[in-house]
Design a protein around this motif. Structure first.
Motif, mmCIF file in Angstrom:
data_model
loop_
_atom_site.group_PDB
_atom_site.id
_atom_site.type_symbol
_atom_site.label_atom_id
_atom_site.label_comp_id
_atom_site.label_asym_id
_atom_site.label_seq_id
_atom_site.Cartn_x
_atom_site.Cartn_y
_atom_site.Cartn_z
ATOM 1 N N HIS A 274 33.709 45.211 42.373
ATOM 2 C CA HIS A 274 34.300 44.753 41.114
ATOM 3 C C HIS A 274 34.660 45.917 40.205
ATOM 4 C CE1 HIS A 274 30.015 45.125 40.680
ATOM 5 N NE2 HIS A 274 30.036 44.916 39.383
ATOM 6 N N HIS A 275 34.114 47.091 40.480
ATOM 7 C CA HIS A 275 34.508 48.302 39.763
ATOM 8 C C HIS A 275 35.593 49.066 40.533
ATOM 9 C CE1 HIS A 275 31.192 47.957 36.908
ATOM 10 N NE2 HIS A 275 30.358 47.795 37.913
ATOM 11 N N GLN A 276 35.510 49.042 41.842
ATOM 12 C CA GLN A 276 36.385 49.882 42.660
ATOM 13 C C GLN A 276 37.803 49.338 42.779
ATOM 14 O OE1 GLN A 276 33.730 49.655 45.980
ATOM 15 N NE2 GLN A 276 32.787 51.638 45.561
ATOM 16 N N ASN A 277 37.953 48.027 42.804
ATOM 17 C CA ASN A 277 39.295 47.441 42.896
ATOM 18 C C ASN A 277 39.337 46.131 42.112
ATOM 19 O OD1 ASN A 277 41.899 46.713 43.536
ATOM 20 N ND2 ASN A 277 41.707 47.199 45.703
ATOM 21 N N PRO A 278 39.184 46.205 40.776
ATOM 22 C CA PRO A 278 39.157 44.963 39.987
ATOM 23 C C PRO A 278 40.460 44.187 40.061
ATOM 24 C CG PRO A 278 39.290 46.903 38.550
ATOM 25 C CD PRO A 278 39.002 47.405 39.933
ATOM 26 N N HIS A 279 41.576 44.881 40.250
ATOM 27 C CA HIS A 279 42.856 44.179 40.326
ATOM 28 C C HIS A 279 42.893 43.269 41.552
ATOM 29 C CE1 HIS A 279 47.168 43.690 41.399
ATOM 30 N NE2 HIS A 279 47.294 43.525 40.096
ATOM 31 N N ALA A 280 42.437 43.778 42.697
ATOM 32 C CA ALA A 280 42.427 42.960 43.911
ATOM 33 C C ALA A 280 41.437 41.809 43.787
ATOM 34 C CB ALA A 280 42.084 43.823 45.123
ATOM 35 N N ILE A 281 40.297 42.061 43.164
ATOM 36 C CA ILE A 281 39.313 40.997 42.946
ATOM 37 C C ILE A 281 39.919 39.892 42.078
ATOM 38 C CG2 ILE A 281 37.110 40.441 41.847
ATOM 39 C CD1 ILE A 281 36.690 41.971 44.363
ATOM 40 N N ALA A 282 40.562 40.305 40.981
ATOM 41 C CA ALA A 282 41.157 39.321 40.072
ATOM 42 C C ALA A 282 42.243 38.519 40.775
ATOM 43 C CB ALA A 282 41.720 40.027 38.843
ATOM 44 N N ARG A 283 43.080 39.176 41.566
ATOM 45 C CA ARG A 283 44.156 38.467 42.269
ATOM 46 C C ARG A 283 43.574 37.427 43.222
ATOM 47 N NH1 ARG A 283 48.120 37.578 40.184
ATOM 48 N NH2 ARG A 283 47.548 35.468 40.772
ATOM 49 N N ALA A 284 42.518 37.815 43.942
ATOM 50 C CA ALA A 284 41.881 36.882 44.875
ATOM 51 C C ALA A 284 41.280 35.695 44.137
ATOM 52 C CB ALA A 284 40.806 37.604 45.685
ATOM 53 N N ILE A 285 40.645 35.952 42.994
ATOM 54 C CA ILE A 285 40.044 34.873 42.216
ATOM 55 C C ILE A 285 41.108 33.936 41.679
ATOM 56 C CG2 ILE A 285 38.845 34.373 40.038
ATOM 57 C CD1 ILE A 285 37.123 36.868 40.591
ATOM 58 N N LEU A 286 42.174 34.485 41.132
ATOM 59 C CA LEU A 286 43.215 33.649 40.543
ATOM 60 C C LEU A 286 43.928 32.825 41.604
ATOM 61 C CD1 LEU A 286 44.632 36.134 37.885
ATOM 62 C CD2 LEU A 286 43.174 34.139 37.476
ATOM 63 N N ASP A 287 44.222 33.435 42.744
ATOM 64 C CA ASP A 287 44.874 32.682 43.825
ATOM 65 C C ASP A 287 43.980 31.546 44.305
ATOM 66 O OD1 ASP A 287 47.051 34.351 43.666
ATOM 67 O OD2 ASP A 287 46.528 35.536 45.438
ATOM 68 N N TRP A 288 42.690 31.832 44.483
ATOM 69 C CA TRP A 288 41.765 30.823 44.996
ATOM 70 C C TRP A 288 41.538 29.710 43.981
ATOM 71 C CZ3 TRP A 288 36.648 29.603 43.432
ATOM 72 C CH2 TRP A 288 35.954 28.762 44.317
#
Length: 294
Positions: A274-288
Protein backbone atom coordinates in the motif's frame (compact mmCIF):
# COMPACT_ATOMS: atom_id res chain seq x y z
CA UNK A 1 -6.73 14.91 5.82
CA UNK A 2 -8.61 15.69 9.02
CA UNK A 3 -8.03 14.16 12.43
CA UNK A 4 -9.93 14.17 15.70
CA UNK A 5 -10.63 12.13 18.81
CA UNK A 6 -13.86 10.20 19.18
CA UNK A 7 -15.09 8.03 22.04
CA UNK A 8 -15.55 4.32 21.35
CA UNK A 9 -16.90 2.08 24.10
CA UNK A 10 -16.07 4.83 26.57
CA UNK A 11 -12.42 5.29 25.53
CA UNK A 12 -10.62 7.87 23.33
CA UNK A 13 -9.50 6.92 19.84
CA UNK A 14 -7.78 9.15 17.30
CA UNK A 15 -9.26 8.93 13.80
CA UNK A 16 -8.02 10.42 10.53
CA UNK A 17 -10.32 10.95 7.56
CA UNK A 18 -9.93 11.79 3.90
CA UNK A 19 -12.72 12.71 1.47
CA UNK A 20 -16.28 13.91 1.78
CA UNK A 21 -18.27 12.56 4.70
CA UNK A 22 -21.17 12.06 2.28
CA UNK A 23 -19.24 9.43 0.33
CA UNK A 24 -19.62 5.73 1.17
CA UNK A 25 -17.46 4.91 4.21
CA UNK A 26 -14.23 2.92 3.86
CA UNK A 27 -12.75 1.81 7.19
CA UNK A 28 -8.96 1.42 6.83
CA UNK A 29 -7.24 -0.71 9.49
CA UNK A 30 -3.45 -0.54 9.85
CA UNK A 31 -1.11 -3.23 11.13
CA UNK A 32 2.15 -3.47 13.08
CA UNK A 33 4.14 -1.29 13.60
CA UNK A 34 2.13 1.44 11.86
CA UNK A 35 -0.72 3.74 12.93
CA UNK A 36 -3.65 5.44 11.19
CA UNK A 37 -1.41 7.60 9.03
CA UNK A 38 -0.20 4.41 7.35
CA UNK A 39 -2.90 5.12 4.77
CA UNK A 40 -1.63 8.56 3.76
CA UNK A 41 -0.18 7.21 0.49
CA UNK A 42 -3.32 5.32 -0.56
CA UNK A 43 -6.23 7.36 0.81
CA UNK A 44 -5.84 10.36 -1.55
CA UNK A 45 -6.38 8.03 -4.52
CA UNK A 46 -9.66 6.82 -2.99
CA UNK A 47 -10.99 10.01 -1.39
CA UNK A 48 -13.05 11.07 -4.42
CA UNK A 49 -15.05 7.86 -4.12
CA UNK A 50 -15.01 7.03 -0.40
CA UNK A 51 -14.99 8.70 2.97
CA UNK A 52 -11.73 7.11 4.14
CA UNK A 53 -11.69 6.52 7.91
CA UNK A 54 -8.37 5.47 9.46
CA UNK A 55 -8.20 5.05 13.24
CA UNK A 56 -5.15 4.55 15.39
CA UNK A 57 -6.22 1.15 16.70
CA UNK A 58 -6.12 0.20 20.39
CA UNK A 59 -2.56 0.51 21.71
CA UNK A 60 -1.30 2.51 18.73
CA UNK A 61 -0.57 6.19 18.12
CA UNK A 62 -2.77 8.56 20.06
CA UNK A 63 -5.54 6.08 20.87
CA UNK A 64 -6.31 4.33 24.13
CA UNK A 65 -3.50 2.00 25.23
CA UNK A 66 -4.49 -0.09 28.26
CA UNK A 67 -1.83 -2.20 29.96
CA UNK A 68 -1.90 -5.98 29.89
CA UNK A 69 -2.07 -8.46 27.01
CA UNK A 70 -5.56 -9.51 28.13
CA UNK A 71 -6.81 -6.18 26.77
CA UNK A 72 -5.73 -7.02 23.21
CA UNK A 73 -7.72 -10.15 22.43
CA UNK A 74 -9.40 -10.17 19.03
CA UNK A 75 -12.87 -9.81 20.55
CA UNK A 76 -11.87 -6.52 22.19
CA UNK A 77 -10.18 -5.21 19.03
CA UNK A 78 -13.23 -6.11 16.96
CA UNK A 79 -15.50 -4.43 19.51
CA UNK A 80 -13.57 -1.16 19.10
CA UNK A 81 -13.99 -1.13 15.35
CA UNK A 82 -17.61 -2.30 15.51
CA UNK A 83 -18.29 0.77 17.63
CA UNK A 84 -16.54 2.95 15.06
CA UNK A 85 -18.59 1.49 12.21
CA UNK A 86 -21.78 2.08 14.16
CA UNK A 87 -20.60 5.65 14.72
CA UNK A 88 -20.35 6.08 10.93
CA UNK A 89 -23.81 4.57 10.30
CA UNK A 90 -23.01 1.04 9.12
CA UNK A 91 -22.62 -0.96 7.01
CA UNK A 92 -19.35 -0.07 5.30
CA UNK A 93 -16.48 -1.44 3.25
CA UNK A 94 -13.50 -2.51 5.39
CA UNK A 95 -9.86 -2.59 4.27
CA UNK A 96 -7.28 -4.26 6.51
CA UNK A 97 -3.53 -4.78 6.26
CA UNK A 98 -1.33 -7.03 8.42
CA UNK A 99 -2.84 -7.07 11.96
CA UNK A 100 -5.56 -4.76 10.69
CA UNK A 101 -6.56 -7.65 8.43
CA UNK A 102 -7.15 -9.81 11.51
CA UNK A 103 -9.59 -7.24 12.89
CA UNK A 104 -11.21 -6.87 9.46
CA UNK A 105 -11.69 -10.64 9.20
CA UNK A 106 -13.06 -10.65 12.75
CA UNK A 107 -15.64 -8.05 11.79
CA UNK A 108 -16.61 -9.97 8.66
CA UNK A 109 -16.93 -13.27 10.53
CA UNK A 110 -18.55 -12.13 13.79
CA UNK A 111 -20.28 -8.84 12.89
CA UNK A 112 -21.35 -9.39 9.29
CA UNK A 113 -24.20 -6.95 9.81
CA UNK A 114 -21.63 -4.15 9.82
CA UNK A 115 -19.73 -5.01 6.63
CA UNK A 116 -20.89 -5.11 3.04
CA UNK A 117 -17.45 -5.70 1.42
CA UNK A 118 -14.08 -6.89 2.76
CA UNK A 119 -10.70 -5.92 1.29
CA UNK A 120 -7.46 -7.41 2.62
CA UNK A 121 -3.96 -6.30 1.63
CA UNK A 122 -1.29 -8.84 2.62
CA UNK A 123 -3.16 -10.09 5.62
CA UNK A 124 -4.38 -13.54 6.58
CA UNK A 125 -7.54 -15.34 7.63
CA UNK A 126 -6.80 -17.19 10.89
CA UNK A 127 -7.61 -20.69 9.66
CA UNK A 128 -5.34 -21.00 6.58
CA UNK A 129 -2.64 -19.04 8.44
CA UNK A 130 -2.73 -21.31 11.49
CA UNK A 131 -2.63 -24.36 9.24
CA UNK A 132 0.47 -23.00 7.47
CA UNK A 133 2.21 -21.93 10.69
CA UNK A 134 1.56 -25.34 12.28
CA UNK A 135 3.00 -27.28 9.35
CA UNK A 136 6.62 -26.89 10.35
CA UNK A 137 7.39 -25.77 6.81
CA UNK A 138 8.25 -22.49 5.11
CA UNK A 139 5.56 -20.39 6.83
CA UNK A 140 6.58 -21.76 10.23
CA UNK A 141 10.14 -20.67 9.51
CA UNK A 142 9.04 -17.26 8.24
CA UNK A 143 6.89 -16.71 11.35
CA UNK A 144 9.58 -17.32 13.97
CA UNK A 145 9.85 -13.56 14.51
CA UNK A 146 6.45 -13.73 16.22
CA UNK A 147 8.04 -15.55 19.16
CA UNK A 148 10.62 -12.77 19.43
CA UNK A 149 7.92 -10.08 19.43
CA UNK A 150 6.01 -11.95 22.16
CA UNK A 151 9.03 -11.96 24.51
CA UNK A 152 8.59 -9.98 27.76
CA UNK A 153 11.59 -7.75 26.97
CA UNK A 154 10.72 -7.19 23.30
CA UNK A 155 9.77 -3.52 23.78
CA UNK A 156 13.02 -2.76 25.56
CA UNK A 157 15.01 -4.55 22.87
CA UNK A 158 13.24 -2.87 19.95
CA UNK A 159 13.30 0.64 21.43
CA UNK A 160 17.02 0.72 22.29
CA UNK A 161 19.18 3.25 20.44
CA UNK A 162 16.22 5.30 19.21
CA UNK A 163 14.28 2.24 18.00
CA UNK A 164 17.16 0.94 15.87
CA UNK A 165 15.99 -2.70 15.90
CA UNK A 166 12.37 -1.80 15.18
CA UNK A 167 13.46 0.45 12.32
CA UNK A 168 15.53 -2.42 10.90
CA UNK A 169 12.55 -4.79 11.20
CA UNK A 170 10.18 -2.27 9.63
CA UNK A 171 12.32 -0.56 7.05
CA UNK A 172 14.61 -3.32 5.82
CA UNK A 173 12.91 -6.57 6.84
CA UNK A 174 11.66 -7.24 3.30
CA UNK A 175 14.78 -5.97 1.56
CA UNK A 176 13.10 -2.91 0.02
CA UNK A 177 13.42 0.46 1.77
CA UNK A 178 10.27 2.41 0.87
CA UNK A 179 10.38 4.90 3.76
CA UNK A 180 11.67 8.45 3.60
CA UNK A 181 13.68 9.75 6.55
CA UNK A 182 10.88 12.23 7.32
CA UNK A 183 8.28 9.46 7.44
CA UNK A 184 10.58 7.41 9.63
CA UNK A 185 10.69 10.27 12.14
CA UNK A 186 6.88 10.31 12.19
CA UNK A 187 6.88 6.63 13.11
CA UNK A 188 9.49 7.14 15.83
CA UNK A 189 7.31 9.89 17.32
CA UNK A 190 4.37 7.49 17.54
CA UNK A 191 6.43 4.59 18.88
CA UNK A 192 7.87 6.84 21.60
CA UNK A 193 4.51 7.68 23.16
CA UNK A 194 4.29 6.29 26.72
CA UNK A 195 3.62 2.52 26.85
CA UNK A 196 2.78 2.40 23.15
CA UNK A 197 5.39 -0.06 21.93
CA UNK A 198 4.58 -2.63 24.61
CA UNK A 199 0.87 -2.15 23.87
CA UNK A 200 1.51 -2.76 20.17
CA UNK A 201 3.37 -5.96 20.99
CA UNK A 202 0.47 -7.11 23.16
CA UNK A 203 -1.45 -7.82 19.96
CA UNK A 204 1.03 -10.66 19.34
CA UNK A 205 0.98 -11.85 22.95
CA UNK A 206 -2.81 -11.98 23.10
CA UNK A 207 -3.16 -14.01 19.90
CA UNK A 208 -3.85 -17.73 20.36
CA UNK A 209 -2.14 -18.61 17.07
CA UNK A 210 0.62 -21.20 17.47
CA UNK A 211 3.95 -21.07 15.62
CA UNK A 212 5.51 -24.50 15.08
CA UNK A 213 9.26 -24.97 15.15
CA UNK A 214 10.68 -25.42 11.63
CA UNK A 215 10.65 -29.09 10.74
CA UNK A 216 8.39 -30.00 13.67
CA UNK A 217 4.72 -29.95 12.65
CA UNK A 218 2.08 -29.37 15.31
CA UNK A 219 -0.70 -31.93 15.01
CA UNK A 220 -2.37 -31.17 18.33
CA UNK A 221 -4.32 -28.09 17.30
CA UNK A 222 -8.11 -28.07 16.83
CA UNK A 223 -9.49 -27.83 13.32
CA UNK A 224 -10.96 -24.40 12.61
CA UNK A 225 -14.45 -24.71 11.16
CA UNK A 226 -15.35 -22.96 7.89
CA UNK A 227 -18.93 -22.67 9.11
CA UNK A 228 -17.93 -20.59 12.14
CA UNK A 229 -15.22 -18.56 10.39
CA UNK A 230 -16.96 -17.86 7.10
CA UNK A 231 -16.77 -14.56 5.22
CA UNK A 232 -19.98 -14.28 3.25
CA UNK A 233 -19.67 -10.77 1.84
CA UNK A 234 -17.71 -10.01 -1.34
CA UNK A 235 -14.00 -10.30 -0.48
CA UNK A 236 -10.99 -8.90 -2.34
CA UNK A 237 -7.49 -10.13 -1.46
CA UNK A 238 -4.68 -7.88 -2.71
CA UNK A 239 -1.26 -9.49 -2.57
CA UNK A 240 2.32 -8.28 -2.79
CA UNK A 241 4.10 -11.43 -4.01
CA UNK A 242 7.52 -10.54 -2.58
CA UNK A 243 6.29 -10.66 1.03
CA UNK A 244 8.81 -12.63 3.12
CA UNK A 245 6.69 -12.72 6.30
CA UNK A 246 3.41 -13.95 4.79
CA UNK A 247 3.99 -16.61 2.15
CA UNK A 248 1.47 -17.77 -0.47
CA UNK A 249 0.69 -20.90 1.58
CA UNK A 250 -0.71 -18.62 4.31
CA UNK A 251 -3.79 -18.04 2.14
CA UNK A 252 -4.07 -21.53 0.62
CA UNK A 253 -7.64 -22.77 0.85
CA UNK A 254 -9.05 -19.35 1.67
CA UNK A 255 -11.90 -20.01 -0.76
CA UNK A 256 -13.22 -22.60 1.70
CA UNK A 257 -13.84 -19.75 4.15
CA UNK A 258 -14.63 -16.98 1.67
CA UNK A 259 -16.72 -18.30 -1.22
CA UNK A 260 -17.07 -14.85 -2.82
CA UNK A 261 -13.31 -14.24 -3.11
CA UNK A 262 -11.35 -12.32 -5.73
CA UNK A 263 -7.54 -12.49 -5.70
CA UNK A 264 -5.42 -9.75 -7.31
CA UNK A 265 -1.61 -9.75 -7.30
CA UNK A 266 0.19 -6.39 -7.36
CA UNK A 267 3.49 -7.10 -9.15
CA UNK A 268 6.83 -5.96 -7.74
CA UNK A 269 5.49 -5.30 -4.23
CA UNK A 270 5.90 -7.02 -0.89
CA UNK A 271 4.27 -6.75 2.54
CA UNK A 272 4.15 -2.94 2.25
CA UNK A 273 2.31 -2.86 -1.07
CA UNK A 274 0.00 0.00 0.00
CA UNK A 275 3.07 2.24 0.22
CA UNK A 276 4.98 0.85 -2.74
CA UNK A 277 2.26 1.10 -5.39
CA UNK A 278 -0.78 2.93 -3.96
CA UNK A 279 -2.00 3.85 -7.44
CA UNK A 280 -2.28 0.19 -8.48
CA UNK A 281 -3.93 -0.70 -5.17
CA UNK A 282 -6.48 2.09 -5.59
CA UNK A 283 -7.23 1.08 -9.19
CA UNK A 284 -7.81 -2.53 -8.13
CA UNK A 285 -10.09 -1.45 -5.28
CA UNK A 286 -12.13 0.92 -7.43
CA UNK A 287 -12.54 -1.60 -10.25
CA UNK A 288 -13.59 -4.34 -7.83
CA UNK A 289 -16.03 -2.19 -5.87
CA UNK A 290 -17.68 -1.13 -9.12
CA UNK A 291 -18.13 -4.81 -9.97
CA UNK A 292 -19.45 -5.53 -6.47
CA UNK A 293 -21.82 -2.67 -5.65
CA UNK A 294 -23.47 -2.47 -2.23
Amino acid sequence: MDGSFIELNGQPFYVRTWGNAGNPPLLMLHGFPEFGDAWRDLAPYLADHFHCIAPDQRGYGQSWAPEGAQNYTLSKLVSDMAALIEHTHAPCTVLGHDWGASVAYGLAMFRPDLIDRLIIANGVHPAPFQRAMASGGAQSKASQYINQLRAPDAAQHLSANNFAKLEQFFRHGMGVDWLSDAAMEDYRTEWARPRRLNAMLNWYRASPLVVADPGTPRNDLPELSPDRLRVNCPHLLLWGPNDMALLPESTAGLEDFAPNLTRITIPDTDHWLHHQNPHAIARAILDWTQQNPT
